[in-house]
Scaffold this active site. Structure first.
Site, mmCIF file in Angstrom:
data_model
loop_
_atom_site.group_PDB
_atom_site.id
_atom_site.type_symbol
_atom_site.label_atom_id
_atom_site.label_comp_id
_atom_site.label_asym_id
_atom_site.label_seq_id
_atom_site.Cartn_x
_atom_site.Cartn_y
_atom_site.Cartn_z
ATOM 1 N N GLY A 70 27.004 60.006 44.911
ATOM 2 C CA GLY A 70 27.364 60.493 46.237
ATOM 3 C C GLY A 70 28.838 60.860 46.244
ATOM 4 C CD GLN A 92 34.423 59.656 47.737
ATOM 5 O OE1 GLN A 92 33.289 60.033 48.018
ATOM 6 N NE2 GLN A 92 34.675 58.806 46.753
ATOM 7 C CB CYS A 144 33.991 53.825 45.810
ATOM 8 S SG CYS A 144 34.543 55.248 46.763
ATOM 9 C CG LEU A 145 32.675 58.821 42.123
ATOM 10 C CD1 LEU A 145 32.249 60.276 42.259
ATOM 11 C CD2 LEU A 145 32.569 58.362 40.673
ATOM 12 C CG HIS A 158 29.318 54.125 49.476
ATOM 13 N ND1 HIS A 158 29.812 53.006 48.838
ATOM 14 C CD2 HIS A 158 30.198 55.132 49.201
ATOM 15 C CE1 HIS A 158 30.943 53.326 48.225
ATOM 16 N NE2 HIS A 158 31.188 54.610 48.415
ATOM 17 C CD GLU A 159 29.041 58.901 49.200
ATOM 18 O OE1 GLU A 159 30.128 59.420 49.518
ATOM 19 O OE2 GLU A 159 28.910 58.156 48.205
ATOM 20 C CG HIS A 196 33.580 57.755 51.552
ATOM 21 N ND1 HIS A 196 34.806 57.255 51.207
ATOM 22 C CD2 HIS A 196 32.753 57.452 50.507
ATOM 23 C CE1 HIS A 196 34.737 56.664 50.016
ATOM 24 N NE2 HIS A 196 33.493 56.763 49.574
HETATM 25 NI NI NI Z 1 32.685 56.006 47.811
#
Ligand code: NI
Length: 187
Positions: free
Chosen positions: A45, A50, A96-97, A138-139, A142
């Site tokens: 995701g 991000q 998380c990236l 999760h997304e 963000h």
């Molecule tokens: Ni994340």
């Protein structure tokens, strides 16, 4: 186009993102770039904050968790609103990236109902459960300006706090391109 992923500590990750107008320029290209960036980083995701854009857009592809069960779970969410959470909360070890090398158990409800536009501006109201519901939550966090680290236990947060400080300074080992809020000076 592969975009640099914004690292933990950048204010854009703590900002509630704005709705996207239908005439937003080059949205199709942005969506394609976000998928490309996500795949390059082996993510499931990726949300627009991000990549430094405070807009209500995220993409998911949950198929790596189960190629058969989740083969259709490649989706684009524009102006999403979660309208209902239900079911038992369950824990999953999330990452998380934007926060490389930090993981922790996060409790989230099992099911959601979400209203969103897809990449063709078709409105959906849809139920998700299992891993898709997990990744979507999760997304979605963000675009609400929230990170999974805020949902960790106090003990776990303490254990990862040094790592988080290092990420802000760019002291990380990642194979994908990132942008850091406070790069450490070269010594
Ligand atoms: Ni994340």
């Amino acid at each position: 186009m592969i975009l640099p992923i914004v690292a933990y500590g950048d204010a854009v990750l703590n900002t509630k993102a704005a709705p996207i107008p239908q005439d937003y320029p080059n949205l199709k290209e942005l969506v394609a770039s976000m998928f490309e960036t996500m795949y390059e980083a082996n993510g499931v995701g990726l949300a627009a904050p991000q990549v430094g854009l405070s807009i209500r857009l995220f993409v998911i592809d949950v198929s790596p968790f189960d190629e058969e069960a989740f083969k259709d779970e490649k989706r684009v969410f524009i102006n999403a609103e979660i309208v209902e959470y239900s079911g038992e909360e369950w824990a999953f070890n999330e990452g998380c990236l934007s926060i490389p090398d930090v993981r922790g158990d996060v409790f989230r409800p099992e099911k959601i109902r979400i209203r969103y536009y897809d990449e063709n501006w078709v409105l959906h109201e849809q139920d998700f459960d299992d891993m898709p519901a997990r990744v979507i939550q999760h997304e979605y966090d963000h675009i609400e300006g929230k990170l999974f680290t805020e949902k960790l236990t106090a003990l776990r947060r303490r254990l990862v706090s040094k790592k988080l400080e290092q990420i802000k300074q760019g002291i990380v080992n990642v194979t994908y391109k990132m942008r850091f809020p406070r790069p450490a000076r070269k010594r």
